[in-house]
Design a protein around this motif. Sequence first.
Motif, PDB file in Angstrom:
ATOM      1  N   LEU A  66      42.224  86.470 -17.983  1.00 44.75           N
ATOM      2  CA  LEU A  66      42.582  86.289 -16.576  1.00 44.75           C
ATOM      3  C   LEU A  66      41.614  87.025 -15.662  1.00 44.75           C
ATOM      4  N   LEU A  67      41.248  88.245 -16.051  1.00 46.74           N
ATOM      5  CA  LEU A  67      40.301  89.012 -15.244  1.00 46.74           C
ATOM      6  C   LEU A  67      38.941  88.321 -15.191  1.00 46.74           C
ATOM      7  N   ALA A  68      38.484  87.802 -16.325  1.00 48.74           N
ATOM      8  CA  ALA A  68      37.196  87.109 -16.357  1.00 48.74           C
ATOM      9  C   ALA A  68      37.232  85.854 -15.485  1.00 48.74           C
ATOM     10  N   LEU A  69      38.310  85.089 -15.566  1.00 48.73           N
ATOM     11  CA  LEU A  69      38.433  83.884 -14.738  1.00 48.73           C
ATOM     12  C   LEU A  69      38.473  84.238 -13.255  1.00 48.73           C
ATOM     13  N   ALA A  70      39.197  85.312 -12.916  1.00 45.99           N
ATOM     14  CA  ALA A  70      39.272  85.727 -11.520  1.00 45.99           C
ATOM     15  C   ALA A  70      37.912  86.190 -11.017  1.00 45.99           C
ATOM     16  N   ALA A  71      37.147  86.887 -11.873  1.00 44.51           N
ATOM     17  CA  ALA A  71      35.816  87.339 -11.474  1.00 44.51           C
ATOM     18  C   ALA A  71      34.875  86.162 -11.248  1.00 44.51           C
ATOM     19  N   VAL A  72      34.930  85.170 -12.128  1.00 40.73           N
ATOM     20  CA  VAL A  72      34.095  83.980 -11.961  1.00 40.73           C
ATOM     21  C   VAL A  72      34.480  83.239 -10.689  1.00 40.73           C
ATOM     22  N   ALA A  73      35.789  83.076 -10.457  1.00 40.36           N
ATOM     23  CA  ALA A  73      36.239  82.396  -9.242  1.00 40.36           C
ATOM     24  C   ALA A  73      35.819  83.158  -7.992  1.00 40.36           C
ATOM     25  N   SER A  74      35.819  84.493  -8.068  1.00 37.04           N
ATOM     26  CA  SER A  74      35.415  85.295  -6.922  1.00 37.04           C
ATOM     27  C   SER A  74      33.948  85.089  -6.577  1.00 37.04           C
ATOM     28  N   LEU A  75      33.116  84.835  -7.579  1.00 33.19           N
ATOM     29  CA  LEU A  75      31.690  84.591  -7.341  1.00 33.19           C
ATOM     30  C   LEU A  75      31.428  83.172  -6.856  1.00 33.19           C
ATOM     31  N   PHE A  76      32.229  82.215  -7.291  1.00 33.17           N
ATOM     32  CA  PHE A  76      31.954  80.808  -7.012  1.00 33.17           C
ATOM     33  C   PHE A  76      32.701  80.273  -5.798  1.00 33.17           C
ATOM     34  N   LEU A  77      33.819  80.892  -5.431  1.00 34.13           N
ATOM     35  CA  LEU A  77      34.652  80.362  -4.358  1.00 34.13           C
ATOM     36  C   LEU A  77      34.646  81.309  -3.167  1.00 34.13           C
ATOM     37  N   GLY A  78      34.787  80.753  -1.977  1.00 31.91           N
ATOM     38  CA  GLY A  78      34.818  81.568  -0.777  1.00 31.91           C
ATOM     39  C   GLY A  78      34.857  80.721   0.469  1.00 31.91           C
ATOM     40  N   THR A  79      34.721  81.381   1.619  1.00 29.29           N
ATOM     41  CA  THR A  79      34.766  80.669   2.889  1.00 29.29           C
ATOM     42  C   THR A  79      33.509  79.828   3.114  1.00 29.29           C
ATOM     43  N   ARG A  80      32.390  80.239   2.533  1.00 33.56           N
ATOM     44  CA  ARG A  80      31.160  79.455   2.677  1.00 33.56           C
ATOM     45  C   ARG A  80      31.116  78.360   1.613  1.00 33.56           C
TER      46      ARG A  80
END
Length: 356
Positions: free
Chosen positions: A44-58
């Motif tokens: 879960l932590l790894a998936l959240a970290a990947v999502a944090s790098l790939f997803l955002g307001t931009r």
Amino acid sequence: MSRTLATRRPRADDPGDGASLPSADRPARRRISPWLALGLATVLLALAAVASLFLGTRETDLEAVWAVLRGQGSDYMREVVAAREPRTVLGAVVGAALAASGMLIQGVTRNPLGEPGLLGVTSGASAAVVTATAFLGFSGGTAMVWVALPGALLAVAVVHLLGRPAGTHSVVPLILAGAVISAVLYAYIQAMILTRPAVFDSYRYWVVGSLAGASYDTLAAVAPALVIGLALAIMVVPGLNTLALGDDVATALGTPVSLLRAGALLAATLLAAAATAAVGPIAFVGLAVPHLVRAMVGSEHRWQLPLCLVLGGALLLGSDVLARSLAHPELMVGVVTAFAGAPFLLLAVRRGTVNA
């Protein structure tokens, strides 16, 4: 009749059969393997970290972000990823620190509602930020870390001085002192922000808690407190199993109760103060994650600590991703943590796996 009473098997939903028993004497519930729980939390932590790098307001393209991670990509994408990397790292660290702090406080006080604000950490940091904004002209940035951290530590020191009457080892005076100090400090905060509009404008963004504008400088500023707090937590966590049996039993088994409790509270204070100073008050992580962990692996604190570290980071990072993705401009992560974590805690309560 006697044979009926002798052979009657207790029902799990019968309040008369187990409600009066202490938690240690209740039948053990079926839980998953600690190694499996830790593995799932790591995923879960790894998936959240990947999502944090790939997803955002931009708007970002997954292939473009992946190219930057491989050392390629456009200058624009390099800037985007460069802004998200420290945010991801700091979010994981802060979530881990808050969850571990909550676990230590709940273990020491044997209070299921224990969380970092119980000792005055949040109110002390907030009062220091308000004071610095009103009288020194601070308006945010890394400078707030150097203000909030000593403020939190000073408030906890006052709580300990007032909550440690001679001749007692009870934690009740400590909890009451924390409530009193927090009430006084929050009254001071309200007075300052109501009489100084400029202070209110600055404080209202900090007090909700946000990872926006995170930097490695912020992480470096709180790193010493985090490292010392984590080292202390690792040292004292085995003794929390004995402390859970009660002070008298722990003392009879040779456990230095006062020293153990002081070390655990100091570790919890350092972890929570550093996390709060870095990103502002983040509610619910320190309260909910320890309950979720106990529902998964039981009351063994040596398993609770690593699982809290991993699951706390995953919860905060996942909440931050939702905060960035659900609204424009982004929501404060402190708002999302309650909505993200509350359903899991309520589910644990409904299943009866949350207890003191």
